[in-house]
Structures are given as C-alpha cells and as structure tokens.
Design a protein around this motif. Structure first.
Motif, PDB file in Angstrom:
ATOM      1  N   MET A 522       0.860  -1.180   0.000  1.00  0.00           N
ATOM      2  CA  MET A 522       0.000   0.000   0.000  1.00  0.00           C
ATOM      3  C   MET A 522       0.899   1.233   0.000  1.00  0.00           C
ATOM      4  O   MET A 522       1.517   1.565   1.011  1.00  0.00           O
ATOM      5  CB  MET A 522      -0.914   0.004   1.228  1.00  0.00           C
ATOM      6  CG  MET A 522      -1.750  -1.244   1.395  1.00  0.00           C
ATOM      7  SD  MET A 522      -2.991  -1.442   0.087  1.00  0.00           S
ATOM      8  CE  MET A 522      -3.846  -2.906   0.712  1.00  0.00           C
ATOM      9  N   ILE A 527      -6.453   3.469   0.896  1.00  0.00           N
ATOM     10  CA  ILE A 527      -6.494   2.098   0.386  1.00  0.00           C
ATOM     11  C   ILE A 527      -7.743   1.947  -0.473  1.00  0.00           C
ATOM     12  O   ILE A 527      -8.861   2.177   0.001  1.00  0.00           O
ATOM     13  CB  ILE A 527      -6.530   1.093   1.549  1.00  0.00           C
ATOM     14  CG1 ILE A 527      -5.274   1.237   2.419  1.00  0.00           C
ATOM     15  CG2 ILE A 527      -6.682  -0.332   1.036  1.00  0.00           C
ATOM     16  CD1 ILE A 527      -5.372   0.520   3.744  1.00  0.00           C
ATOM     17  N   HIS A 545      -1.892  -5.350   9.036  1.00  0.00           N
ATOM     18  CA  HIS A 545      -0.669  -4.555   8.909  1.00  0.00           C
ATOM     19  C   HIS A 545       0.091  -4.642  10.224  1.00  0.00           C
ATOM     20  O   HIS A 545      -0.421  -4.250  11.280  1.00  0.00           O
ATOM     21  CB  HIS A 545      -1.011  -3.098   8.595  1.00  0.00           C
ATOM     22  CG  HIS A 545       0.200  -2.257   8.306  1.00  0.00           C
ATOM     23  ND1 HIS A 545       0.168  -0.884   8.351  1.00  0.00           N
ATOM     24  CD2 HIS A 545       1.474  -2.592   7.957  1.00  0.00           C
ATOM     25  CE1 HIS A 545       1.364  -0.413   8.049  1.00  0.00           C
ATOM     26  NE2 HIS A 545       2.172  -1.425   7.812  1.00  0.00           N
ATOM     27  N   SER A 616      -8.730   4.625   4.864  1.00  0.00           N
ATOM     28  CA  SER A 616      -7.398   5.138   5.185  1.00  0.00           C
ATOM     29  C   SER A 616      -7.246   5.269   6.686  1.00  0.00           C
ATOM     30  O   SER A 616      -8.236   5.362   7.422  1.00  0.00           O
ATOM     31  CB  SER A 616      -7.159   6.500   4.521  1.00  0.00           C
ATOM     32  OG  SER A 616      -8.059   7.470   5.031  1.00  0.00           O
TER      33      SER A 616
END
Length: 647
Positions: A522, A527, A545, A616
């Motif tokens: 990313m 995103i 993540h 995001s």
C-alpha cells in the motif's frame, strides 16, 4: 520601466494587509459553514480576533524565507520554512509536512498521498505576499505563487494562487475589478473547473441575477461537501467582489454570508479591495474594529513588531530588493531615507545543478522497483568532468553507485536509477532518504560540488484475507434457510449479503499467521480495495498490517477515512467501528490507541459494497506536535505456504 511612487506603493500594500486581517477576522466566525447566512454590520465582527493561517504563513514567508534567502528563492526554500515553522497541522498542511519530512520535495509533496485536499484552499490564500512584492509584474508574482502552491497542492488550487497573485500584482496599475478579473484569468488554463466557475459568476453578474441566486446556482454546478474546495471558494470571492460593487462593507458581508471557507474568501476579497484603493479607502468602522496590530498564532515565529503598518513597510522593502536584483523592473520614486532594500543579495547560480524526479510515485514497496531520474545541468561555459555517486537508504539497493560524467557547456546529463528493497530485510521504514553527490576532478584534486537528498516512502506491506460473502442474510437467519440448495430468491441469485458482525475468520486472531492470504504493498494512506479485490458484489475482507513503533506511544490519535462499514483492532483490542456509508475523506472518524515499542498488529475488517470502499488511517499525537508519524516501519511478513491438495 515602470515608475511607482513609494508612498502610493506603501499605501496600497498597507491597505491590502489591513483588508486581509479584517476579512480573516470576520470570516473566522463561520468558517466551513456551507449554509447561506445573514450576518449584518451589528454581528459580523468577532469579540476576539483569532489568528489566521491565511496571513500567518505569508508573514512566515517574508521573515524566514525572503528576508533570509533573498529574492531568488526556490520552492525547496519555501517548503522547508513551511514544514519547520507551521503550527497548523490541518488537512493538506499535515500531508505536505509529512511528505517533506519523508524527503519528498515539491511538487510531489503537494500531490503524493493528498487525494482529498490537493484542490483545497491552503495555497490560494497565500497569494498576497507574491503580488505585493511584484507591483506591476504579474508574471513574476505567478512564478513565486507556483513555487509556493506546489508545496501542498496541485492544479486547481495552484491556478487559484497564481490567479490571485497576478490580479494583486496588476492592482498597482489597474483599479477596475472587472478588468483585473479578466487579467487574472489569463493565468488560468481554460479547460479547468476554476476557469469555468469564474466565467459562470461573471455571466450571472452581467445578467443582473441576484447574488443569492448566483451563489445557489454556483453551488449546484461547482459545490462540494468539502467546505475548503478551492473552486467554489474562489467563485465566492469573485462573486463578493463583483456584487460588492467596490464597497468594502458590502463585499465583506456578501463574502461571509455566502458560507464555505469564509475566512479565506473574505480575507482575499478584503486584501484585493485594500490593494486596489489603498489603506485610506477602508471605512473607519472597520479600521476601528481591527485595530493597528495583527494577531499571529499559527506559525512558530516572533516578529519585532505586530503592527500592520510595519508588515507593510517590510513587504515594500522586499519589493525594493526585487527591483535592485533585477527580478522586477520598477523605479520607485520619492523614497524616504528609511526605505531601503531589506533582502540579502542573491547567491550566484550554481555552475552545476542537481535535480531529482520520480518516474512514478515517490515510494517503494517490497519486491518492487522504483525509478528516479537524476539530472545534472552544467550552466558554465566550460566542460564539466567528475563523478556522480548514489548512496541509497539503509533498507534499499540502487542500480548505480557511481558513474563518471562529462557534460558539455550549457548542457545536461540525465541518469535513470532503479531502487529496490533488500530481499532479506525484516521491515521497511516509512522514511528512506537517499543521497546523490557530485564531485569534480581537477589537477589530481577531487572537490565536492553539490549534494542532494530525496526520499522514497516505504509502502505498507499488508496481508489481504478474503473476500468472504454470504448467500443469505445472516443478520436475519442463524442458519442457511436454503439448506445448501439453490437460493429461491432473485436477490440471492443476482446479488449477495455481507455482515459486519459475522466473524468470517477467528476474530481473536490467534491463527492469523496461518491463514491463506495475498501480500500487497500500500503506497499511500488511502487504500482502494478494488485495485486488488476484483470480486463483484457485497463482500468482506481483512487487512493485516504489522507496524513497528520505535517506542511506546500512549494515546496516539488514529484518524480514519472510510466509505463503508468497518472495524479496526489494534493488538487484538477493538479500537473503532462504523456502520455508516460516507464520502471518503481522511478524518471521518478518530479514536485514541496505544502503540507499544516493537510490532503492533492492526487488523481492518472492511465491508465492500459499492464500486469502491476506500479506507485510510494515519497516526499522530501531541508528542509529535500533531505531525503525522514518519518513523514507523512496516514488518515484512513471510508468505503463507498453502499445502498442496492431496489426491
């Protein structure tokens, strides 16, 4: 050569700064209220005058850039001051500062990772300083405005700053607002929303349509849910100037009552009237209200004087410096003894210049190649011979380490260099600073000529698990009402279901490292799942993540942007959820989380329903003075090996 009486020059600049202060003060009451309002002279002025970044950043540019660097400043000079002294961490400012701290310089600092605010009002409001130091020279004012605008914006917003800067520079020669608007439009490409909006307002005014109707029609055609969108706000400023009929009071009332980014629209309108007609044209009512001093509070600088007249005098002596340096061609007449050029003399142009441009995004992901072009320009009248060396960041490798260069006089050399992440690395930093160095050979002696650094933002390495979907509505039925048979409803056959509360994987995340997944990079905070999930229809995905934090950071602010429903867990704890659909913007939701030193696991559960479900997240806290974090690292997870099927 243009001749300009100094007292006239000072009176106009003084009027411009007074108008800027007044408009910023009255507009601050309802900033970002998109409604049509009905303020009057009785209630338009605030009891306490607030600081305004519209003015403060320009004072910063005068004091920390022009007065220290001189008239031949670069966009990097302006950007460095912007990132160092700016206390306002809002919107595009925070994005640009994050980029600059990552080593990403303008123009990339204004476009990279700045999807929502790239066309906002942050730079059109900074036009006056450039117009005021370039009296009668709009071309030069526009060049300065461009160097400033690309720090945190692109296209429409930059055109807006250039438009106002040209108009304001020309206001030292022209008084007719209609002529000035058309003059400014020469610097706005025709095929832009900004150009269309301004002509739209001019057309309505020419047909004597009421300003309220013009405002309504303009918002239908050019409006946005984003109150800071530059196009509609520039349209409002032009509307106020036209319908205000050069009357300061009427112009202020119309600008504020139109709503949207009111401190910006009123401040620019006030500055334009002030510079056209001078300080002595502003009605006494407004002069009494604003007083003689400006209020500075959104930049970290100290002035020797807060008097508006002293700001005007300093601005004018900067203009004298531009004339001294040959940047503008103006002969100032009747100069008083204390009116002298204030800026340092220009530094000679480097004989050999280095420049770096990105061939794509200014970022890099694991397993990918990112390329840059390095341009060496020889401005000298003799050939240049030397070595060009590249020192990549610790996590990266470069395709070129050193190369001999020979460049003819007045020529340039361009080198393409590829970068990749080291294959055995366990984590990729956000911040990866690379250095380019140029040295010169001569008489057996190697002399350093120039060096330049540039950043490659480390892409987040994420696991994508899913997509998952249901053939029946799990919010209504505990088990399959079709008993595994073909659904007997049209909706089930031609659409689908998804449920935020249904755990499609174990949401204790105990087996997270064993689940089949896809690994993706990313590159930006935003995103867009449709780039890597091509299943059409309602579905659910999980993004994982693993973030490495260098220290414990308690109570960090997590800012979330979303279009659809989501849940976010941090280290196994549910941090935030939303069931609403919204227009994506970076700050739809916020919460506070604790990050520990070392690896933190962030899991995002997204429901994908429409064409896109953009999402995001970014982090900041008071310990970083609300700067977005730039020192995190993305853990590089090992790929999940899925056992082969046994026949």
């Amino acid at each position: 050569m243009l001749q300009l009486n100094y007292e006239t020059y000072l009176n106009k600049v003084h009027g411009g700064w007074i108008g800027k202060c007044i408009g910023g003060a009255v507009g601050g009451l309802q900033e970002n209220n998109k409604s049509l309002m009905d303020y009057t002279m009785d209630n338009i002025f605030p009891k306490v005058i607030p600081p305004n970044d519209d003015l403060d950043l320009q004072v910063l540019y005068l004091q920390e850039v022009l007065e220290k660097k001189g008239s031949r400043i670069t966009t990097e000079d302006i950007g460095a001051a912007f990132a160092t002294f700016n206390l306002c961490m809002a919107n595009e400012y925070s994005v640009a500062i994050k980029n600059i701290e990552l080593g990403i310089q303008p123009p990339y600092s204004g476009s990279f990772n700045n999807h929502f605010f790239r066309h906002s009002m942050g730079c059109p409001i900074r036009s006056e300083i450039w117009g005021f130091i370039c009296p009668g020279h709009p071309d030069v004012a526009v060049q300065y405005a461009y160097k400033d605008g690309i720090i945190d914006h692109e296209q429409e917003s930059v055109y807006g700053e250039q438009f106002f800067a040209a108009l304001e520079a020309q206001s030292f020669l022209e008084h007719d607002i209609h002529q000035l608007i058309h003059f400014g439009l020469k610097y706005v490409p025709e095929d832009t929303e900004l150009s269309r909006c301004i002509y739209f307002v001019l057309d309505h005014y020419s047909r004597q349509i009421d300003w309220r109707v013009t405002r309504q029609n303009m918002t239908k055609r050019f409006g946005s849910a984003d109150a800071s969108y530059s196009v509609i706000n520039l349209g409002i400023t032009i509307l106020a100037l036209l319908y205000g009929e050069s009357d300061f009071t009427n112009t202020m009332l119309i600008a504020v009552n139109c709503g949207y980014d009111t401190d910006c629209t009123a401040a620019t309108a006030g500055a334009i009237l002030g510079v056209i007609y001078g300080a002595n044209s502003i009605p006494e009512f407004w002069l009494q209200k604003i007083g003689e001093e400006m209020v500075i509070g959104t930049v970290d600088i100290k002035r020797y004087s807060d008097k508006i007249i002293d700001l005007a005098k300093d601005t004018c002596t900067a203009g004298l410096s531009l004339a001294r340096d040959g940047v503008i061609e103006v002969q100032f007449t009747d100069l008083p003894a204390d009116a002298k050029p204030s800026l340092p003399l220009p530094i000679p142009v480097e004989q050999v210049e280095l420049a770096v441009s990105y061939q794509g995004l200014p970022s890099i992901g694991y397993g990918e190649t990112s390329s840059v072009s390095i341009t060496v320009t020889n401005h000298a009248d003799e050939e240049f011979a030397g070595q060009l060396s590249i020192a990549p960041a610790a996590a990266l490798l470069s395709s070129v380490k050193e190369i001999e260069v020979r460049i003819l006089p007045k020529s340039e050399f361009i080198l393409s260099v590829d970068f990749e992440v080291k294959a055995d690395i366990e984590s990729l930093p956000q911040r990866n600073i690379n250095f380019v160095k140029l040295v010169k050979d001569g008489a057996g002696v190697t002399t350093a000529i120039t060096e330049k650094s540039f950043g490659l933002s480390g892409a987040a390495r994420m696991k994508v698990i899913g997509p998952f979907w249901d053939n029946y509505d799990t919010t209504r039925y505990e088990s399959d009402p079709y008993n595994g048979l073909r659904p007997d409803t049209l909706h089930a056959m031609f659409n689908g279901y998804v449920n935020l509360d249904k755990p499609y994987i174990d949401e204790s995340f105990a087996d997270l490292h064993e689940l089949e997944c896809e690994l993706v990079n990313m590159h930006e905070d935003k995103i867009s799942p449709d780039r890597f999930i091509h299943y059409a229809g309602p579905s659910c995905i999980y993004l994982v993540h693993e973030i490495i934090c260098p220290e414990d950071r308690l109570n960090a602010e997590l800012l979330i942007g979303n279009e659809g429903p989501y849940k976010v867990w941090v280290n196994g704890k549910l941090a935030m959820e939303s069931r609403s659909a919204a227009m994506w913007m970076p700050y739809n939701d916020e919460t506070f989380i604790d990050l520990k030193a070392g690896i933190n696991t962030l899991v995002i559960k997204l429901l994908l329903i429409g064409k896109t479900s953009d999402f995001s997240y970014v982090c900041r806290n008071e310990g970083s003075k609300l700067h977005l974090f730039t020192d995190l690292e993305s853990h590089i997870p090992a790929p999940v090996v899925v056992p082969a099927a046994v026949n």
